[in-house]
Design an enzyme around this catalytic site. Structure first.
Site, PDB file in Angstrom:
ATOM      1  N   ASP A 543      77.757  71.863  49.112  1.00  0.00           N
ATOM      2  CA  ASP A 543      77.240  70.537  48.777  1.00  0.00           C
ATOM      3  C   ASP A 543      77.752  69.529  49.813  1.00  0.00           C
ATOM      4  O   ASP A 543      78.610  69.848  50.635  1.00  0.00           O
ATOM      5  CB  ASP A 543      77.730  70.178  47.370  1.00  0.00           C
ATOM      6  CG  ASP A 543      77.008  68.982  46.779  1.00  0.00           C
ATOM      7  OD1 ASP A 543      75.950  68.582  47.304  1.00  0.00           O
ATOM      8  OD2 ASP A 543      77.506  68.445  45.768  1.00  0.00           O
ATOM      9  N   GLU A 546      75.556  66.914  54.598  1.00  0.00           N
ATOM     10  CA  GLU A 546      74.649  66.227  55.526  1.00  0.00           C
ATOM     11  C   GLU A 546      75.310  65.891  56.877  1.00  0.00           C
ATOM     12  O   GLU A 546      74.523  65.794  57.847  1.00  0.00           O
ATOM     13  CB  GLU A 546      74.105  64.950  54.866  1.00  0.00           C
ATOM     14  CG  GLU A 546      73.177  65.202  53.712  1.00  0.00           C
ATOM     15  CD  GLU A 546      73.899  65.711  52.454  1.00  0.00           C
ATOM     16  OE1 GLU A 546      73.299  66.517  51.730  1.00  0.00           O
ATOM     17  OE2 GLU A 546      75.057  65.307  52.216  1.00  0.00           O
TER      18      GLU A 546
END
Length: 959
Positions: A543, A546
């Site tokens: 997770d 980005e």
């Protein structure tokens, strides 16, 4: 539809000859005048002598002016610059703001290409004219859509590159492009090399590069082709002045690419290329929350990986610069821009598309299909086909942020078992960690976590835990091996000064592993192995990759330079490249973060997948939030932090379909919603739809209402259980679909248009979908409904549950949908393998098969089954599999074992149902032996108690 037609000089009068004729009824101030009234006061008539003297004087004056002008011309000859704009014909703008070239008004609104795309800027006439562009304010250019017709747009002969030479090569053509006039962005690259590569008959590659200096290129593996295509299905034409590239489909003449419609830009930090589109039917271009079919009404899609809950008109977690275009005749092609820099992709209703990128090179592929399924396969031939998942990845997953203890997690698992609700995988979010530190577990509340995992394994279940890339940098020296060892090995991202960049995530101040560094992969593997020795997890959920950062850039901010503040910034949420991530100027092993930011999730996935192969010796299971082309080779994806709302339920379908065409079929949304508290009705309907996500996980946020199936009323709990059991019964079919995705690049969750490309009614459908080619899912997506309206393409369909037939002319049909039912229909001509379900796939996968044959009008059907042990790496590639092909014709079903394996010997075919047998048979034979059967009024023939071994050929006949 507007068909593209390049305007000729005769049609676009952009020369002195095209000045508007003055309107005799309007003065120079635009006021109405009486044509009968003279403009100057009348004088008395003059004598002839006076008139002659006046004329002679004028001749003398004009001769002097001519002589002076000639002398001046010789001293100042006109410019020979070929890109100088010719004197424009001008006309007063109706609003009085200034003069506009007449040609500007002749450009149709749909074909106006934005000359001032910067966000948050009110473009004035002066700003626009400084770029030598047309300016027509919004009051004159009627808008349609979010952004509207640009006020400032390119003239038809705006300066661009010229193609000054082109030669044939073994692989295609090489050309030289020159720009002789600077653009309004700094550091133009004036000389470019054009390389056109005829790689395959249905694949063309084009690269435009700087021949004098190596520029950043995306570091993913793509095919290196040595032999030119022998019979290409495309033609490539060039325009020389200005340069344009035109690609057509040979069979139909359809123009697939035409870059001559707007100027080409190639500066150090601004690359722009436009093309016409053959239709408005455009799909892909992830990751965004939108309809499956993109809106071409002035719709700009920004790409730059970003941590943000899914919302419209926003750059989300992943970047996928690939689109599928369905042409007017049902043929299809694809386009892939191999670029990882921040970009905008602007769609406009011409239809046309503009790519705007702030780095890298122009490197793109065109895939000729000619059908949508073939296009996706050709795209995945380039970026890589998805991995074959481990069998339990296709089971039911349960997770939440906020179990708060391993015992609470364990209790949820026990309750699922007690109610007989299938579950293959239990997850934990970050609350299992000690102070949110990766590779730890909380010693008090999660002290029994190893025991929980051991218990899961005893019950043929599995465990997945979350990991975030941010590694705490604030622990006492020598107390936290991941940071200490990572710093020692130099595997963290550095700032522009060469020091470890410090951000902030859940554990506080953090460093970020540089997964572009091979040394970081080894460090990551060692951390996973050390933790696996304590908690033997089965898969990893990565997770926040980005990468996400609670700071904008770093603890110390970011420098003010051209990487942080490029001349053009796409429409990124937050307005800057560093918004909620690390500095664009941060240094990584292979390049600056400016270039490889959107690759972070892919690179972490590769490291994680590789580590799990070593640790478990089985097919790795990885789910990643951030994704990039080729991601399907290494991980699946979920659609992020959605909310418990009906809208989020509905938008999960276009998200799922988009990722299937992007080559990531292991995809799903958080069932019942992550943020906010669900309702019972919403959770039931979402569980029914979620049972048909390729990846099915119920996930919930902290301090929200419980939403596992056991938390609801008996009726709701039963409806959810039945939906999950239905999924488990279809496991053989689903597993086979993933096999085809793995070897051929097919979709698992399939848009209707892929199977019905000539039916334009299917082009915008994203509230229904298919599994593979034949199983259509029509879920309820609205509150308070006991029915649903679904579109049935023309043909014969069967109710999956009952076998009742339905003949459609290509129409919408209202279906009953009580709370305990999801509507499924089988397309005629298919054979679907199902299985007696159980509470885990390990148990289910050993149960007898039930084949459902859906006969076409002429009594034909076909289907297949792929089978292996469910976990061995590269089973297909190493021939450790069975593959069985089923056919029906002339009232006879044949099962043919095309590839055999021991695994098939453990499975029997117990029952076969034939939908659409028009008359009741007199007898049924199995391998020439008479067998018992039943026949119902709805034309369903069923043969039971077969006991046929899957590893042997068999026949079933009726007459």
């Amino acid at each position: 539809m507007v068909s593209y037609k390049r305007l000729t000089p005769e049609e676009v009068h952009f020369s002195g000859a095209a000045l508007l004729d003055p309107d005799d009824s309007t003065d120079t101030d635009g006021k109405e005048v009486d044509p009968e009234v003279p403009l100057l006061p009348q004088s008395p008539r003059c004598s002839i002598t006076l008139a002659l003297l006046t004329i002679a004087g004028l001749i003398v004056v004009l001769s002097g002016v001519w002589l002076l002008g000639t002398i001046f011309w010789f001293h100042n000859p006109p410019s020979t610059d070929p890109h100088r704009l010719p004197p424009p014909a001008v006309a007063k703008s109706p609003n009085g703001t200034g003069l506009q070239p007449e040609s500007c008004w002749k450009i149709p609104e749909a074909w106006r290409f934005d000359c001032y795309p910067e966000r948050g800027v009110v473009v004035t006439e002066e700003m626009c004219h400084a770029r030598n562009c047309c300016f027509i304010p919004q009051s004159q250019a009627k808008t349609s859509g979010r952004n509207g017709v640009p006020w400032c747009f390119y003239t038809t002969d705006y300066p661009s590159y010229d193609l000054v030479s082109v030669i044939d090569t073994e692989m295609g053509k090489v050309g030289k492009l020159l720009r002789n006039k600077k653009t309004y962005y700094p550091k133009d690259i004036d000389a470019l090399q054009l390389e056109v590569l005829y790689e395959e008959d249905n694949r063309l590659r084009v690269k435009i590069t700087d021949p004098s200096e190596k520029r950043y290129e995306v570091p993913i593996d793509v095919p290196v082709v040595q032999k030119r295509a022998s019979n290409p299905s495309y033609t490539v034409d060039f325009m020389k002045e200005p340069f344009g590239l035109i690609v057509k489909r040979t069979q139909t003449g359809t123009v697939l690419l035409n870059t001559s419609i707007a100027p080409l830009f190639y500066a150090d930090q601004f690359l722009q290329m436009s093309t016409s589109l053959p239709s408005r039917f455009i799909y892909g271009l992830g990751e965004h929350r939108s309809n499956f079919l993109h809106d071409v009404q002035w719709n700009t899609l920004t790409m730059w990986a970003r941590d943000v809950p899914p919302m419209e008109l926003t750059n989300l977690y992943g970047v996928h610069p690939f689109y599928l275009s369905v042409e007017s005749d049902g043929m299809a092609h694809g386009f892939f821009m191999l670029n990882s820099n921040a970009m905008d992709v602007a769609l406009q209703p011409a239809p046309a598309l503009t790519w705007r990128m702030i780095g890298g090179i122009l490197d793109f592929y065109i895939f000729l299909g000619p059908d949508p399924i073939s296009v996706i396969g050709q795209y995945l031939d380039v970026v890589g086909k998805p991995a074959m998942p481990i069998y339990w990845a296709l089971g039911y997953h349960l997770c939440r942020w906020g179990y708060k203890s391993s015992n609470k997690t364990w209790n949820v698992v026990r309750e699922m078992r007690n109610y007989g609700i299938p579950q293959d995988v239990q997850w934990n979010d970050i609350d299992y960690m000690d102070r949110a530190l990766d590779f730890t577990y909380e010693p008090m509340n999660f002290s029994t976590l190893p025991d929980l995992v051991k218990d899961l394994h005893i019950h043929d279940q599995h465990y997945v835990m979350i990991l975030d890339p941010g590694i705490s940098s604030s622990q006492p020296s020598g107390s936290y091996w991941p940071f200490d060892e990572g710093k020692k090995r130099g595997i963290f991202i550095n700032d522009s000064n060469g020091d470890v960049l410090i951000g902030k995530v859940w554990p506080g101040l953090t460093a970020f592993p540089d997964f572009s560094n091979p040394d970081a992969h080894e460090w990551w593997y060692q951390n996973l192995q050390r933790f696996h020795d304590k908690v033997p997890f089965d898969g990893v959920w990565i997770d926040m990759n980005e990468p996400s950062n609670f700071f904008d850039g770093s603890l110390n901010g970011c420098p003010e330079n051209e990487l942080e503040n490029p001349p053009y910034t796409p429409g990124i949420l937050g307005g800057t490249l560093r918004a909620k991530t690390v500095c664009a100027s941060a240094r990584q092993k292979i390049s600056s973060h400016y270039n490889i930011h959107s690759l972070y999730g892919l690179m972490e996935s590769k490291a994680t997948e590789s580590a799990l192969r070593k640790i478990t010796g089985k097919r790795p299971f990885v789910i990643s939030r951030s994704t990039f082309p080729s991601q399907g080779r290494y991980s699946g994806h979920w659609l992020g932090d959605n909310r418990s709302q009906w809208k989020d339920l509905a938008t999960s379908i276009p998200g799922m379909l988009t990722f299937n065409i992007l080559g990531i079929p292991l995809i799903g949304a958080d069932i019942c919603g992550f943020g906010g508290s669900t309702t019972e009705e919403l959770c039931v309907r979402w569980t029914q739809l979620g049972a048909f996500y390729p990846f099915t996980r119920n996930h919930n946020s902290i301090d929200e209402q419980d939403q596992e199936p056991t938390a609801f009323s008996p009726a709701a709990r039963t409806a959810m259980k039945e939906a999950i059991l239905l999924r488990y019964s279809l496991f053989p079919h689903l597993y086979t679909l993933f096999h085809h995705a793995h070897i051929s690049g097919h979709t698992v969750a399939t848009p209707l248009l892929f199977q019905f490309p000539t039916d334009e009614k299917t082009y915008g459908i994203d509230k229904q979908f298919l599994w593979g080619k034949s199983l259509m899912v029509t879920p309820v997506l609205d509150a308070g409904r006991d029915y649903v309206v679904g579109y049935f393409p023309k043909g014969l369909w069967y109710d999956f549950h009952t076998g009742d037939s339905l003949v459609s002319r290509g129409e919408e049909i209202k279906l009953q949908a009580p709370m305990d039912k999801i509507n499924l229909h089988l397309r005629a001509g298919s054979i679907t393998p199902t299985q007696r379900p159980n509470t885990t796939l390990w148990v289910s996968s050993g149960q007898p098969l039930h084949l459902i044959a859906s006969l076409s009008e002429d009594g034909l059907a076909k289907g297949d089954l792929y089978w292996d042990d469910g976990e061995t790496i590269d089973s297909y590639e190493t021939d450790q599999y069975a593959y069985i092909y089923f056919t029906i014709e002339k009232n006879t079903m044949k099962s043919e074992v095309l590839h055999n394996h021991e695994e098939a010997t453990y499975i029997t075919v117990e029952t076969v149902s034939f939908y659409g047998v028009k008359t009741e048979p007199e007898n049924v034979t199995v391998n020439s032996q008479e067998a018992a059967f039943t026949y119902r009024d709805n034309q369903v023939l069923t043969v039971t108690d077969l006991g046929l071994n899957l590893s042997h050929n068999f026949t079933i006949s009726w007459m």
